[in-house]
Design a protein around this motif. Structure first.
Motif, PDB file in Angstrom:
ATOM      1  N   GLY A 192      -3.524  -1.069  -0.294  1.00 14.49           N
ATOM      2  CA  GLY A 192      -3.911  -0.805  -1.668  1.00 14.49           C
ATOM      3  C   GLY A 192      -5.143  -1.579  -2.103  1.00 14.49           C
ATOM      4  O   GLY A 192      -5.683  -2.405  -1.360  1.00 14.49           O
ATOM      5  N   GLY A 252       0.838  -1.196   0.000  1.00 20.14           N
ATOM      6  CA  GLY A 252       0.000   0.000   0.000  1.00 20.14           C
ATOM      7  C   GLY A 252       0.868   1.240   0.000  1.00 20.14           C
ATOM      8  O   GLY A 252       2.005   1.217  -0.485  1.00 20.14           O
ATOM      9  N   THR A 253       0.336   2.311   0.566  1.00 19.71           N
ATOM     10  CA  THR A 253       1.059   3.584   0.557  1.00 19.71           C
ATOM     11  C   THR A 253       1.128   4.183   1.951  1.00 19.71           C
ATOM     12  O   THR A 253       0.260   3.961   2.798  1.00 19.71           O
ATOM     13  CB  THR A 253       0.370   4.596  -0.376  1.00 19.71           C
ATOM     14  OG1 THR A 253      -0.992   4.778   0.051  1.00 19.71           O
ATOM     15  CG2 THR A 253       0.395   4.115  -1.813  1.00 19.71           C
TER      16      THR A 253
END
Length: 524
Positions: free
Chosen positions: A255, A12-13
């Protein structure tokens, strides 16, 4: 295709927009714990991890709600239904490791205790695979608190011990066998500590209870005042820490995923307009045209036979074999030879092989102090090593055979029509299962006219080191009228079996056991 030196997947981020990577090979060596209340995005995280790592590593998903069966259509996972015996599940698990096929163990049709037993059997088959098949395998267990509960619940103690033992083996000893455990739970406080403590990587999501926040903070090395942050996490956001993720706690926004679960979160919808109360009453009290068809009794979906599932596993080939081994593993052969079929044993040969396995277990110095569940798993492994075909002994039958073998009684002779041991076995059946072996040991001493076992020796036969417990056992047996105890003029004890002319020679009840361990206690 040759595996790269390092395989990282995009989890993810970070809040600043930078990607957060997960080192897959490091994860295989260090294991992962995921925690988050319902609605925190825990299942979404697991699905992201499974989708991103599917091309690189074999996967097994323990799925209590049937949410991950949708992986089958896109990624080729084989769905294993659990409406079959434990022995079948063990054989299927062995084929899973042999052929390196990714599977989803769908447990949704079972109740909690059946789920625990089925999972223990399947994990046992994976764990006991031959060394030649110890390839890397990512093993994801959703709702792990079901299979490794912190405390006993409504399920039987036997089911809990078997399931907890399998989960403990996965997290503590699985790495050397290529098994990388990923366990997810809604409540850290409900998950057994010895299972959670084996993980080195953590992804902690939203939680509200103080006890869960405190445990999450302890695992991440945070101060207690920082634990409040877990209440403020939004759905899909987790705090990550561990050698495969980050050396310092960081927040990650998981994500998107490509597959969807079969169940979704409920959404608010406007109510239909009824017009009047009479219309509403007519709708619910008047039978509809198709109700006979709509409300017909549900029939469970047909379950594929074990032979069909094994054949499907043998035909299946993973889409990518990029991650052949972990970085510190030896090179594996390109193809796996098909093992030769097990030889057919006659009933006499099969019985002799089972007796040999039982004798090996009893010859171990600590056999008397190990739980029946652990001994049963050991017995099943020895039967597979001997390639004993046919349906294995059930746990109840194994317990009975072990008690008879421990007492040195020949089962065939005892079950003969004219054998006096038949009456003794009937008396043993009136006792709790865990006492039957001790009673048969005492009965054997009376039959052989040996010196009466001391309290320490009776305790050893029961699997204890407490002579005080031995005295309570003998008192209970005497209350149930399966033995008679008396003392001679010198204070030595004699035990007799009522209805039979069997009794021991006088013996000192306080004498030490022949092979007592140094840490034995005097009484409890």
């Amino acid at each position: 295709m040759t595996a790269p030196a390092k395989v990282s997947i995009n989890l993810g981020t970070h809040p600043d927009g930078s990607p957060v990577a997960l080192d897959l090979e490091e994860l295989l060596a260090t294991r992962l714990l995921v925690q988050g209340n319902s609605g925190s995005g825990k299942s979404h995280l697991l699905r992201r991890l499974l989708e991103q790592s599917a091309p690189w590593v074999q996967q097994v998903v323990i799925d209590p709600e049937g949410d991950f069966v949708t992986l089958a259509e896109r990624y080729g996972h084989v769905v294993v239904d659990t409406q079959r015996g434990e022995a079948d599940l063990q054989r299927i698990a062995a084929r899973v490791r042999q052929h390196r096929v990714s599977v989803v163990l769908n447990l949704e049709e079972l109740d909690a205790e059946q789920q625990m037993r089925a999972t223990a059997a399947f994990l046992g088959g994976l764990f006991d695979a031959d060394r030649d098949f110890w390839y890397p395998l990512l093993l994801v267990v959703d709702e792990a608190q079901i299979f490794a509960p912190m405390a006993a619940g409504e399920v039987s103690d036997e089911a809990r011990k078997v399931s907890l033992g399998a989960m403990t083996n996965l997290m503590s000893r699985g790495r050397k066998r290529g098994l990388a455990g990923v366990i997810a739970t809604q409540r850290l406080a409900k998950l057994a500590k010895n299972v959670a403590a084996e993980a080195s990587n953590f992804l902690m999501g939203r939680t509200f209870l103080d006890i869960d926040m405190a445990r999450a903070a302890d695992l991440l090395g945070l101060e207690r005042r920082q634990a409040e942050m877990f209440r403020d996490l939004k759905s899909g956001r987790f705090v990550a820490l561990g050698p495969a993720l980050a050396r310092r706690p960081l927040t990650v926004h998981i994500g998107p995923v490509e597959t969807a679960p079969r169940s979704t979160s409920p959404k608010l919808m406007p109510l239909p307009q009824m017009g009047s109360a009479e219309n509403a009453q007519e709708l619910i009290f008047t039978p509809g045209a198709n109700e006979d068809r709509l409300f017909a009794p549900r029939r469970p979906p047909p379950v594929a036979s074990t032979a069909d599932v094994l054949a499907q596993l043998a035909r299946s080939v993973p889409s990518t074999q990029a991650l052949e081994t972990a970085s510190d593993s030896a090179p594996q052969p390109a193809s796996v030879p098909t093992p030769a079929p097990a030889p057919t044993l006659s009933p006499e040969q099969r019985q002799a092989a089972i007796d040999s396995a039982l004798r090996e277990i009893l010859d171990q110095s600590d056999a008397g102090f190990r739980t029946i569940a652990v001994l049963y798993q050991d017995f099943l492994v020895r039967c597979r090593i001997r390639r004993i075909t046919g349906e294995p002994l059930s746990l109840a039958a194994f317990r009975r055979r072990l008690a008879v073998a421990h007492a040195g009684i020949d089962l065939a002779e005892a079950e003969a029509d004219d054998s006096p041991w038949g009456e003794v076995l009937t008396l043993a059946g009136a006792l709790p299962e865990d006492m039957q072996g001790t009673f048969l040991t005492v009965a054997r001493a009376a039959f052989d006219r040996r010196i009466c076992p001391s309290d320490a020796e009776v305790a050893q036969a029961f699997g204890s080191r407490s002579p005080g417990r031995a005295r309570r056992l003998l008192a209970y047996m005497e209350e149930r009228q399966v033995i008679v105890c008396r003392l001679d003029g010198l204070g030595r004890r004699i035990i007799a079996i009522p209805g039979l002319a069997w009794e021991t020679e006088p013996g000192d009840p306080n004498a030490p056991a022949a092979a007592r361990t140094p840490e034995a206690t005097s009484a409890d």
